[in-house]
Motif scaffolding. Sequence first.
Motif, PDB file in Angstrom:
ATOM      1  N   GLU A   1      11.827   2.288   6.122  1.00  0.00           N
ATOM      2  CA  GLU A   1      10.465   2.332   5.606  1.00  0.00           C
ATOM      3  C   GLU A   1      10.145   3.768   5.228  1.00  0.00           C
ATOM      4  O   GLU A   1      10.478   4.692   5.957  1.00  0.00           O
ATOM      5  N   VAL A   2       9.496   3.916   4.103  1.00  0.00           N
ATOM      6  CA  VAL A   2       9.186   5.250   3.612  1.00  0.00           C
ATOM      7  C   VAL A   2       7.687   5.335   3.356  1.00  0.00           C
ATOM      8  O   VAL A   2       7.126   4.454   2.688  1.00  0.00           O
ATOM      9  N   PHE A   3       7.061   6.374   3.863  1.00  0.00           N
ATOM     10  CA  PHE A   3       5.652   6.606   3.563  1.00  0.00           C
ATOM     11  C   PHE A   3       5.556   7.292   2.204  1.00  0.00           C
ATOM     12  O   PHE A   3       6.279   8.244   1.934  1.00  0.00           O
ATOM     13  N   ILE A   4       4.688   6.770   1.340  1.00  0.00           N
ATOM     14  CA  ILE A   4       4.473   7.389   0.027  1.00  0.00           C
ATOM     15  C   ILE A   4       3.110   8.083   0.047  1.00  0.00           C
ATOM     16  O   ILE A   4       2.076   7.422   0.061  1.00  0.00           O
ATOM     17  N   GLY A   5       3.148   9.408   0.086  1.00  0.00           N
ATOM     18  CA  GLY A   5       1.904  10.177   0.218  1.00  0.00           C
ATOM     19  C   GLY A   5       1.314  10.578  -1.114  1.00  0.00           C
ATOM     20  O   GLY A   5       1.586   9.969  -2.152  1.00  0.00           O
ATOM     21  N   HIS A   6       0.478  11.621  -1.068  1.00  0.00           N
ATOM     22  CA  HIS A   6      -0.204  12.121  -2.264  1.00  0.00           C
ATOM     23  C   HIS A   6       0.631  13.231  -2.902  1.00  0.00           C
ATOM     24  O   HIS A   6       1.412  13.898  -2.223  1.00  0.00           O
ATOM     25  N   GLN A   7       0.430  13.441  -4.192  1.00  0.00           N
ATOM     26  CA  GLN A   7       1.217  14.449  -4.924  1.00  0.00           C
ATOM     27  C   GLN A   7       1.117  15.855  -4.303  1.00  0.00           C
ATOM     28  O   GLN A   7       2.104  16.592  -4.294  1.00  0.00           O
ATOM     29  N   ASP A   8      -0.064  16.195  -3.767  1.00  0.00           N
ATOM     30  CA  ASP A   8      -0.220  17.520  -3.150  1.00  0.00           C
ATOM     31  C   ASP A   8       0.669  17.690  -1.922  1.00  0.00           C
ATOM     32  O   ASP A   8       0.932  18.809  -1.494  1.00  0.00           O
ATOM     33  N   GLY A   9       1.117  16.586  -1.344  1.00  0.00           N
ATOM     34  CA  GLY A   9       1.967  16.650  -0.160  1.00  0.00           C
ATOM     35  C   GLY A   9       3.448  16.659  -0.499  1.00  0.00           C
ATOM     36  O   GLY A   9       4.293  16.502   0.391  1.00  0.00           O
ATOM     37  N   GLY A  10       3.791  16.808  -1.756  1.00  0.00           N
ATOM     38  CA  GLY A  10       5.202  16.907  -2.138  1.00  0.00           C
ATOM     39  C   GLY A  10       5.848  15.578  -2.522  1.00  0.00           C
ATOM     40  O   GLY A  10       7.061  15.422  -2.432  1.00  0.00           O
ATOM     41  N   TYR A  11       5.033  14.609  -2.946  1.00  0.00           N
ATOM     42  CA  TYR A  11       5.568  13.311  -3.378  1.00  0.00           C
ATOM     43  C   TYR A  11       5.531  13.212  -4.904  1.00  0.00           C
ATOM     44  O   TYR A  11       4.534  13.590  -5.527  1.00  0.00           O
ATOM     45  N   SER A  12       6.611  12.713  -5.483  1.00  0.00           N
ATOM     46  CA  SER A  12       6.624  12.474  -6.933  1.00  0.00           C
ATOM     47  C   SER A  12       7.662  11.411  -7.258  1.00  0.00           C
ATOM     48  O   SER A  12       8.544  11.115  -6.445  1.00  0.00           O
ATOM     49  N   VAL A  13       7.540  10.850  -8.436  1.00  0.00           N
ATOM     50  CA  VAL A  13       8.528   9.859  -8.885  1.00  0.00           C
ATOM     51  C   VAL A  13       8.897  10.184 -10.330  1.00  0.00           C
ATOM     52  O   VAL A  13       8.034  10.527 -11.141  1.00  0.00           O
TER      53      VAL A  13
ATOM     54  N   LYS B   1       3.490   5.786  -9.046  1.00  0.00           N
ATOM     55  CA  LYS B   1       2.640   6.868  -9.585  1.00  0.00           C
ATOM     56  C   LYS B   1       1.182   6.672  -9.186  1.00  0.00           C
ATOM     57  O   LYS B   1       0.491   7.621  -8.828  1.00  0.00           O
ATOM     58  N   LYS B   2       0.748   5.408  -9.274  1.00  0.00           N
ATOM     59  CA  LYS B   2      -0.638   5.108  -8.949  1.00  0.00           C
ATOM     60  C   LYS B   2      -0.964   5.505  -7.501  1.00  0.00           C
ATOM     61  O   LYS B   2      -2.025   6.063  -7.218  1.00  0.00           O
ATOM     62  N   ILE B   3      -0.021   5.247  -6.601  1.00  0.00           N
ATOM     63  CA  ILE B   3      -0.242   5.592  -5.191  1.00  0.00           C
ATOM     64  C   ILE B   3      -0.214   7.101  -4.998  1.00  0.00           C
ATOM     65  O   ILE B   3      -1.040   7.666  -4.286  1.00  0.00           O
ATOM     66  N   ILE B   4       0.747   7.749  -5.648  1.00  0.00           N
ATOM     67  CA  ILE B   4       0.916   9.196  -5.495  1.00  0.00           C
ATOM     68  C   ILE B   4      -0.326   9.948  -6.018  1.00  0.00           C
ATOM     69  O   ILE B   4      -0.691  10.991  -5.501  1.00  0.00           O
ATOM     70  N   ASP B   5      -0.996   9.362  -6.995  1.00  0.00           N
ATOM     71  CA  ASP B   5      -2.214   9.968  -7.561  1.00  0.00           C
ATOM     72  C   ASP B   5      -3.460   9.729  -6.709  1.00  0.00           C
ATOM     73  O   ASP B   5      -4.486  10.358  -6.928  1.00  0.00           O
ATOM     74  N   THR B   6      -3.377   8.750  -5.797  1.00  0.00           N
ATOM     75  CA  THR B   6      -4.562   8.376  -5.009  1.00  0.00           C
ATOM     76  C   THR B   6      -4.673   9.243  -3.753  1.00  0.00           C
ATOM     77  O   THR B   6      -3.698   9.372  -3.015  1.00  0.00           O
TER      78      THR B   6
ATOM     79  N   ARG C   1       0.853  -1.195   0.000  1.00  0.00           N
ATOM     80  CA  ARG C   1       0.000   0.000   0.000  1.00  0.00           C
ATOM     81  C   ARG C   1       0.892   1.248   0.000  1.00  0.00           C
ATOM     82  O   ARG C   1       1.705   1.384  -0.890  1.00  0.00           O
ATOM     83  N   ARG C   2       0.790   2.121   1.021  1.00  0.00           N
ATOM     84  CA  ARG C   2       1.592   3.349   0.985  1.00  0.00           C
ATOM     85  C   ARG C   2       2.946   3.207   1.690  1.00  0.00           C
ATOM     86  O   ARG C   2       3.621   4.199   1.945  1.00  0.00           O
ATOM     87  N   LYS C   3       3.304   2.021   2.032  1.00  0.00           N
ATOM     88  CA  LYS C   3       4.559   1.821   2.754  1.00  0.00           C
ATOM     89  C   LYS C   3       5.575   1.144   1.843  1.00  0.00           C
ATOM     90  O   LYS C   3       5.366   0.023   1.393  1.00  0.00           O
ATOM     91  N   MET C   4       6.670   1.851   1.587  1.00  0.00           N
ATOM     92  CA  MET C   4       7.744   1.227   0.813  1.00  0.00           C
ATOM     93  C   MET C   4       8.846   0.840   1.796  1.00  0.00           C
ATOM     94  O   MET C   4       9.427   1.700   2.463  1.00  0.00           O
ATOM     95  N   SER C   5       9.106  -0.463   1.898  1.00  0.00           N
ATOM     96  CA  SER C   5      10.134  -0.945   2.833  1.00  0.00           C
ATOM     97  C   SER C   5      11.310  -1.457   2.036  1.00  0.00           C
ATOM     98  O   SER C   5      11.134  -1.990   0.944  1.00  0.00           O
TER      99      SER C   5
END
Length: 382
Positions: A297-309, A351-356, A280-284
Amino acid sequence: MGSTRNKEVLIDLLQREGNNVCADCRDEEPEWASCNLGIFLCQVCAGIHRGLGTDISRVKSTRLDNWDDDQVKRMAEIGNEVANSKYERFLPMFYKRPTKEDVDIVRQQFIKAKYQRLEFCNIDKQASYNSPTKEGHLLKKGKYKTKFQSRKFILTRQDNKIKYYNKESAKQPKEDIELDDLNAVFVPEKMGNPNGLQLTYLKDGTTRNLFVYHESAQEIVSWYTAIRAAKFERRKVAFPDREDSELAKDLTTNFYCEGYLHKMGPNNEPYKKRWFTLDRRKMSYLEEPMSPFPKGEVFIGHQDGGYSVDIGGPDVKSNQGFPFTQKTPERLYILCAESHDDRERWIMALKKIIDTPLTPQDTRLATYLSSKRKSSFKLKMN
Ligand SMILES: [Zn+2]
């Protein structure tokens, strides 16, 4: 009717609502059928039906085999919707319906439960996974050992926990696991066992991975389903106004992506090969695929929160594989895949997670992971 005419009728039947997807996994454009059950199937599910024996299911190709008039008539009379209204009459909402993304065991056991054991025709046949408690033995991998040992497991809905015991007579469990934070994923390839199940949960500030299996595919799927059933029941109590279909979402979630990547250190030191899991949103990232704890472990948030790939990375030489950069508000993670396709797979998944958009549970996970980061930072400063 001639055989050409029969083929035409079959093609026509395949266009109908319900018949245009596999009766079992709902994959599109099925080309196979079970002529006694009167259902249309995808190739993979048809293969499993063949294994049930012709007493239960007689598999034919809609394109390659010859059909006689009676068989075609039966297909027209039954079809996927009528058959499923019988064989899935009491299919519980929490039961994992297989999709084409699921591993063999999930699909096989669904089909066996449905047509061989008739579990979804009769609620009384669901006791092994739909009861207040479940108790039994699973083979569990030692924390830092490769050996699997038999351990007693008890799932109790009332406590919302699954516990396991190192000694048969032990009063205290070795571990007691909150079901809310637990994910269960079949990982046959990683474990080298067709019945291999990974349990992952948050404990004392980190993720813990447990690897278990049972010799019987039916029994390990029964545990998997019991976990889903318990989580579903708890959500029903917590959110009485919500639809069952809503509550049944993501009771367990397959990993979005897994595999080896090379990771650049925070001070651009050379790449380290690590096993990455996107849960899910956890990249280990882990030392080994079956490590009990992740290295990070890294939390992968939404694009509005400053996350991108993005493809590429600063200071990456062309001979270092296929780089991409995961940006979080705190830092850049510069990662290298071993092939072009592998990089595509990771970027698509991220990308799919960052868009959700974030859910309240996601926010809870973010807080958990960031508070952990702060405490480990303090530790280093001391
Ligand atoms: Zn199918």
